[in-house]
Design a protein around this motif. Structure first.
Motif, PDB file in Angstrom:
ATOM      1  N   LEU A   7       0.837  -1.204   0.000  1.00 23.59           N
ATOM      2  CA  LEU A   7       0.000   0.000   0.000  1.00 23.59           C
ATOM      3  C   LEU A   7       0.870   1.251   0.000  1.00 23.59           C
ATOM      4  O   LEU A   7       0.664   2.175  -0.796  1.00 23.59           O
ATOM      5  N   ALA A  51      -7.764  -0.567  -4.129  1.00 23.76           N
ATOM      6  CA  ALA A  51      -7.243  -1.069  -5.403  1.00 23.76           C
ATOM      7  C   ALA A  51      -7.670  -0.173  -6.563  1.00 23.76           C
ATOM      8  O   ALA A  51      -6.872   0.137  -7.454  1.00 23.76           O
ATOM      9  N   LEU A  61      -2.117  -5.619  -4.749  1.00 22.55           N
ATOM     10  CA  LEU A  61      -2.140  -4.855  -3.501  1.00 22.55           C
ATOM     11  C   LEU A  61      -1.918  -5.760  -2.297  1.00 22.55           C
ATOM     12  O   LEU A  61      -1.280  -5.369  -1.324  1.00 22.55           O
TER      13      LEU A  61
END
Length: 228
Positions: A7, A51, A61
């Protein structure tokens, strides 16, 4: 590489700040910060929103990017005989099933289902607010203060002003010593705002209406309290 590392890397690769990413998916900056430090894992709906906002797949992700399929060699003459294409087709089908099963298992292990989120939240069933105060800073800025019934560094507080036409303005409400206070810059005063306070621990949230008919201008403020 873990989810929170993916992330953080993807957000920085796109040149987004935590505030900008939070605005894209409708959460506070503190929530994004807790996800990136690994303190809290977002639920499935917010994983999907992340996402989309980061223009990547959920597999990438979550660190489960599927391998690129091998290049297919051109047929030497016409259609391949059955015995030559049957085995690759079966292998491809098996790989797809394994990938789908792995993603399902990872999601089930790491993401709290929606129906269980409330049970795992650290918040009490009832959330109340006391000591609500407002004062005018200018024609368009109002200062606020309130004391939530739950407090601590693990919680995120927000205050929302809703005008008579239903338009909302939400602000993070910083808290210190169990008291939250700050200022809110609104588009206009004397509109009769309804005010709501909310608290979140990353897995659940609670809210309480604290005032209605809030009107203010430079030097004065009035409201109808909905709390003691």
């Amino acid at each position: 590489m873990t989810f929170h590392e993916h992330l953080t890397r993807r957000r920085k690769a796109l040149g987004l700040s935590q505030e900008e990413l939070a605005a894209k998916i409708g959460v506070s900056r503190q929530a994004v910060s807790k996800w990136e430090t690994g303190d809290v894992v977002p639920d499935l709906n917010r994983l999907l929103a992340l996402a989309d906002a980061l223009d990547t797949s959920l597999d990438a992700l979550c660190g489960r990017e599927a391998a690129e399929p091998p290049a297919t060699a051109p047929a030497e003459q016409g259609t391949l005989p059955k015995r030559r294409w049957l085995l690759p087709a079966l292998c491809g089908c098996l790989a797809g099933c394994l990938l789908a099963g792995g993603l399902w298992a990872w999601t089930w292990r790491n993401v709290v289902p929606a129906e269980e989120a409330a049970a795992m939240s650290t918040l009490p069933d009832t959330f109340t607010v006391s000591g609500v105060r407002f004062s005018s800073v200018s024609d368009y800025t109002v200062a606020y203060q309130f004391t939530p019934s739950v407090s601590g560094d693990a919680y995120i507080y927000q205050i929302t002003f809703t005008d008579p036409e239903g338009k909302t303005s939400t602000f993070d409400a910083p808290c210190s010593g169990g008291v939250c206070a700050g200022t809110a810059a609104l588009e206009s005063g004397w509109l009769g705002y309804t005010v709501t306070v909310s608290v979140s621990d990353g897995t659940g949230s609670r809210s309480a209406a604290v005032a209605k008919n809030l009107n203010f201008s430079a030097g004065s403020a009035s409201w109808f309290p909905l709390t003691e």
